[in-house]
Design a protein around this motif. Structure first.
Motif, short mmCIF file in Angstrom:
data_model
loop_
_atom_site.label_atom_id
_atom_site.label_comp_id
_atom_site.label_asym_id
_atom_site.label_seq_id
_atom_site.Cartn_x
_atom_site.Cartn_y
_atom_site.Cartn_z
N ALA A 120 41.40 23.21 -20.90
CA ALA A 120 40.61 24.05 -20.01
C ALA A 120 39.13 23.71 -20.12
CB ALA A 120 40.84 25.53 -20.34
N LEU A 121 38.63 23.45 -21.33
CA LEU A 121 37.24 23.06 -21.50
C LEU A 121 36.97 21.69 -20.88
CD1 LEU A 121 36.47 24.23 -25.14
CD2 LEU A 121 35.62 25.20 -23.01
N LEU A 122 37.89 20.76 -21.06
CA LEU A 122 37.73 19.44 -20.46
C LEU A 122 37.74 19.52 -18.93
CD1 LEU A 122 39.98 17.24 -22.76
CD2 LEU A 122 37.49 17.24 -22.61
N LEU A 123 38.62 20.32 -18.38
CA LEU A 123 38.69 20.48 -16.94
C LEU A 123 37.43 21.16 -16.41
CD1 LEU A 123 40.47 20.19 -14.40
CD2 LEU A 123 41.31 22.49 -14.87
N GLY A 124 36.96 22.18 -17.10
CA GLY A 124 35.74 22.87 -16.68
C GLY A 124 34.51 21.98 -16.72
N SER A 125 34.38 21.21 -17.78
CA SER A 125 33.22 20.31 -17.86
C SER A 125 33.31 19.21 -16.82
CB SER A 125 33.08 19.73 -19.26
OG SER A 125 34.21 18.94 -19.57
N LEU A 131 32.25 20.77 -13.51
CA LEU A 131 30.80 20.96 -13.47
C LEU A 131 30.08 19.64 -13.21
CD1 LEU A 131 30.10 23.56 -16.29
CD2 LEU A 131 29.77 23.83 -13.85
N TYR A 132 30.53 18.57 -13.84
CA TYR A 132 29.93 17.26 -13.63
C TYR A 132 30.09 16.82 -12.17
CZ TYR A 132 29.14 12.27 -13.87
OH TYR A 132 28.69 11.00 -13.62
N LEU A 133 31.27 17.00 -11.60
CA LEU A 133 31.50 16.62 -10.22
C LEU A 133 30.65 17.45 -9.25
CD1 LEU A 133 35.35 16.00 -10.12
CD2 LEU A 133 33.52 14.33 -9.89
#
Length: 114
Positions: free
Chosen positions: A19-24, A27-29
């Motif tokens: 979930a943290l990887l997907l959220g970051s 946000l980057y995109l």
């Protein structure tokens, strides 16, 4: 009982890390898309500022180089032999650079520099 707690923690950790990887990643995109929409250059806003600085530098170097035809008639109170159209364009470009710099470099440079 202790085995269930350890297993529960492991399951929670397995859910939080993706979930943290997907959220970051999202946000980057979103940040990259927002920067692309705000600038005309495909390489980003810093490239626009750099290009504007190079243009201003070229204009100043051109004005400092060979004097124009009316340079002999300059008085001691005139700053340079730059014609009025070039001086106006230079002022316009410096103002545009200040606006772009204030928007993109906020917090990175002192406001006195801009």
């Amino acid at each position: 009982d202790q085995m269930l707690k350890r297993n529960d923690f492991s399951l929670q950790l397995m859910a939080v890390v993706p979930a943290l990887l997907l959220g970051s990643g999202l946000l980057y995109l979103l940040r990259a898309a927002y920067q692309r929409l705000r600038t005309s250059s495909p390489r980003g806003p810093i490239e626009d500022i750099r290009r504007e600085l190079v243009t201003i530098q070229r204009m100043l170097n051109r004005a400092a180089g060979t004097p124009s035809a009316g340079a002999a008639a300059l008085t001691k109170h005139e700053a340079s032999p730059m014609d009025v159209a070039t001086a106006g364009e230079l002022v316009f470009r410096v103002q545009r650079l200040r606006v772009a710099g204030a928007r993109w470099l906020r917090g990175w440079l002192k406001t006195d520099i801009l």
